[in-house]
Design an enzyme around this catalytic site. Structure first.
Site, PDB file in Angstrom:
ATOM      1  CB  CYS A   9      -0.861   0.106   1.255  1.00  0.00           C
ATOM      2  SG  CYS A   9      -1.692  -1.350   1.756  1.00  0.00           S
ATOM      3  N   GLY A  35       0.898   0.154  -5.209  1.00  0.00           N
ATOM      4  CA  GLY A  35      -0.334  -0.627  -5.176  1.00  0.00           C
ATOM      5  C   GLY A  35      -1.207  -0.281  -6.345  1.00  0.00           C
ATOM      6  CG  ASN A 109       2.473   1.230   3.690  1.00  0.00           C
ATOM      7  OD1 ASN A 109       3.505   1.823   3.487  1.00  0.00           O
ATOM      8  ND2 ASN A 109       2.330  -0.032   3.305  1.00  0.00           N
ATOM      9  N   GLY A 110       1.159  -1.222   5.942  1.00  0.00           N
ATOM     10  CA  GLY A 110       1.856  -2.096   6.888  1.00  0.00           C
ATOM     11  C   GLY A 110       1.048  -3.353   7.152  1.00  0.00           C
ATOM     12  CB  CYS A 244      11.204  -1.719   5.201  1.00  0.00           C
ATOM     13  SG  CYS A 244      11.257  -2.738   3.720  1.00  0.00           S
ATOM     14  CE1 TYR A 250      10.862  -3.511  -8.001  1.00  0.00           C
ATOM     15  CE2 TYR A 250       9.502  -4.207  -6.161  1.00  0.00           C
ATOM     16  CZ  TYR A 250       9.645  -3.941  -7.509  1.00  0.00           C
ATOM     17  OH  TYR A 250       8.586  -4.106  -8.348  1.00  0.00           O
ATOM     18  CB  CYS A 443      13.514  -4.414   9.056  1.00  0.00           C
ATOM     19  SG  CYS A 443      12.879  -6.073   8.753  1.00  0.00           S
ATOM     20  CB  CYS A 446      13.055 -10.321   3.307  1.00  0.00           C
ATOM     21  SG  CYS A 446      13.582  -8.692   2.872  1.00  0.00           S
TER      22      CYS A 446
HETATM   23  S1  SF4 Z   1      11.295  -8.305   6.044  1.00  0.00           S
HETATM   24 FE1  SF4 Z   1      12.274  -7.341   4.244  1.00  0.00          FE
HETATM   25  S2  SF4 Z   1      10.600  -6.402   3.107  1.00  0.00           S
HETATM   26 FE2  SF4 Z   1       9.822  -6.835   5.169  1.00  0.00          FE
HETATM   27  S3  SF4 Z   1      10.161  -4.957   6.361  1.00  0.00           S
HETATM   28 FE3  SF4 Z   1      11.951  -6.262   6.690  1.00  0.00          FE
HETATM   29  S4  SF4 Z   1      13.410  -5.626   5.072  1.00  0.00           S
HETATM   30 FE4  SF4 Z   1      11.395  -4.846   4.497  1.00  0.00          FE
END
Ligand code: SF4
Length: 453
Positions: A9, A35, A109-110, A244, A250, A443, A446
């Site tokens: 979003c 989105g 968003n989230g 993030c 990306y 974060c 992933c």
């Molecule tokens: S897991 Fe990856 S895509 Fe999700 S918030 Fe963390 S860095 Fe971003």
């Protein structure tokens, strides 16, 4: 070109402008990349909230006539990416509700990580839900809060939820913007040319409406917008930034400033770092459009290997009839990308992409380049292997579908039929965005599987 990992979003809020809904509309255009499945705007004329939302792109949902009905000097807007099979208009935002203090619209968003737990507890107490959206939890929590003022009810409600949220609330007379304590998803504050305010997921929306960036909404901060007053700030949580990092890799548009830094520059840094840690002899560096472009420019600048556009992307393919399923993704790659044979034929090609998710798109691109006559194709990826799914507002395939979770680098290289494959390592990625592993400001779950909540 990422068809298999998507932001869910974008949000925008406009306060103190007589054309608020039109500015929200233009902002949503700028945020359309976050989105494409549904869009909506709620406005307030001071007495009543007005809402329009539907499936489709921003330009399909809104027209001059229906925008006229969204009167008032404040508005919130949303664009949404939906997962396969989830096509209910009820799940489009803003979420609107009438309750004992009046009317309210929320955009989010989230992803709330304790959504099911909160929902179950609300249902046990008699709440009836209309949608599958975790955002609806907030409506119930606000409506049921014993506090007298909306601001206190919002604080009450957000203290019951966990996970990733950048939220904008609209009441008849006020607007509120709130970011979770980790600041997973971006949210920036800007000033409109007439003195009003805008909050939006990305600053590319500011540029379109002539707003200037003031600052980010801080992690854990609630901003209150009230007529003829400067925004008031309440620190609901002590900030613990875990932004993030994939926004830099990306999601965000390269012309946005996210977490205080230029997305374009961060991506070029990643490409330069990739050229330093994963060099290879070649004749030409080409990007996978559009996501790989800044990193490929950075790779070329650092390595001295000429940058060329080796793959053309057809931008004129509508999205509305294309559902996010595997079969449609396959077809879409063929429709969207074509090789520049004169650039590629007989050349040793380095192809740069931002990430590899399932590997199927990379394989098709490499096959296409070889069919076009490339003598070698070396895949370079400007982020670490994507090994784990996201639970913080990004739609990712499950772990078993993530190629890097199930194969070694050599196996992936063989699968995508590249002559070599290399990724940017975590340390170099963090350095590229002016951070370090020790700082723990981002974060990276992933890539690392280190989840925060
Ligand atoms: S897991 Fe990856 S895509 Fe999700 S918030 Fe963390 S860095 Fe971003």
């Amino acid at each position: 070109m990422r068809e298999d990992i998507n932001e869910k979003c974008a949000v925008v809020g406009i306060f103190g402008h007589e054309e608020a809904s039109k500015l929200a509309y233009f902002s949503l255009h700028a945020l359309q990349h976050r989105g494409q499945e549904a869009a909506g705007i709620s406005s307030s004329d001071g007495k009543k909230l007005h809402t329009i939302k539907d499936r489709g792109l921003v330009m399909q949902v809104f027209n001059e006539k229906n925008l006229e009905t969204l009167s008032g000097s404040s508005a919130v807007g949303h664009t949404r990416y939906s997962t396969a099979g989830d096509d209910s208009i009820l799940d489009a935002q803003p979420v609107f509700a009438r309750y004992d203090l009046g009317e309210m619209a929320i955009v989010h968003n989230g992803n709330l990580t304790n959504a099911q737990e909160v929902r179950t507890s609300l249902i046990e107490k008699g709440a009836i839900f209309q949608t599958f959206m975790d955002t609806e939890n907030l409506i119930h929590l606000i409506a049921k809060s014993p506090k007298d003022k909306l601001v206190d009810r919002i604080i009450d409600a957000v203290q019951r939820i966990e996970g990733a949220f950048s939220l904008v609330f609209l009441s008849r007379t006020k607007m509120f913007a709130m970011r979770d304590r980790f600041g997973f998803r971006p949210l920036s504050l800007g000033r409109l040319p007439n003195g009003g305010y805008i909050v939006a997921s990305e600053t590319c929306a500011f540029d379109l409406v002539g707003a200037t960036l003031v600052r980010d909404v801080e992690p854990g901060e609630l901003l209150i917008f009230e007529k003829d007053k400067a925004p008031q700030s309440i620190k609901v949580y002590e900030p613990t930034p875990k932004h993030c990092i994939f926004e830099y890799v990306y999601f965000a548009r390269p012309d946005s400033t996210v977490y205080g830094q230029s997305v374009y520059q961060m991506r070029k840094n990643m490409g330069q770092a990739l050229a330093s840690v994963e060099p290879i002899e070649a004749d030409v560096v080409i990007p996978v459009p559009d996501g790989g472009v800044p990193a490929a420019i950075g790779y070329s600048q650092k390595s001295g290997i000429p940058y060329e556009l080796g793959i053309m992307r057809n931008h004129y393919i509508g999205r509305t009839f294309i559902e996010p399923t595997q079969e449609m993704r396959d077809l879409k790659v063929k429709m969207k990308l074509s090789p520049m044979i004169d650039v590629i034929k007989g050349k040793r090609v380095i192809v740069v992409d931002d990430s590899i998710v399932r590997g199927t798109t990379s394989r098709r691109i490499i096959r296409m380049l070889k069919e076009a006559g490339a003598s070698e194709v070396h895949m370079r990826v400007s982020s670490p292997p994507t090994t784990d799914p996201c639970f913080y507002g990004v739609d990712t395939p499950s772990k078993d579908k993530l190629i890097a979770s199930n194969m070694t680098n050599q196996e992936i290289c063989d699968y995508i039929e590249a002559d070599s494959l290399a990724y940017l390592d975590e340390d170099s990625l963090l350095k590229s965005v002016n951070s370090t592993v020790d700082e723990e400001k981002y974060c990276t779950a992933c890539f690392t599987g280190k989840y925060i909540v």
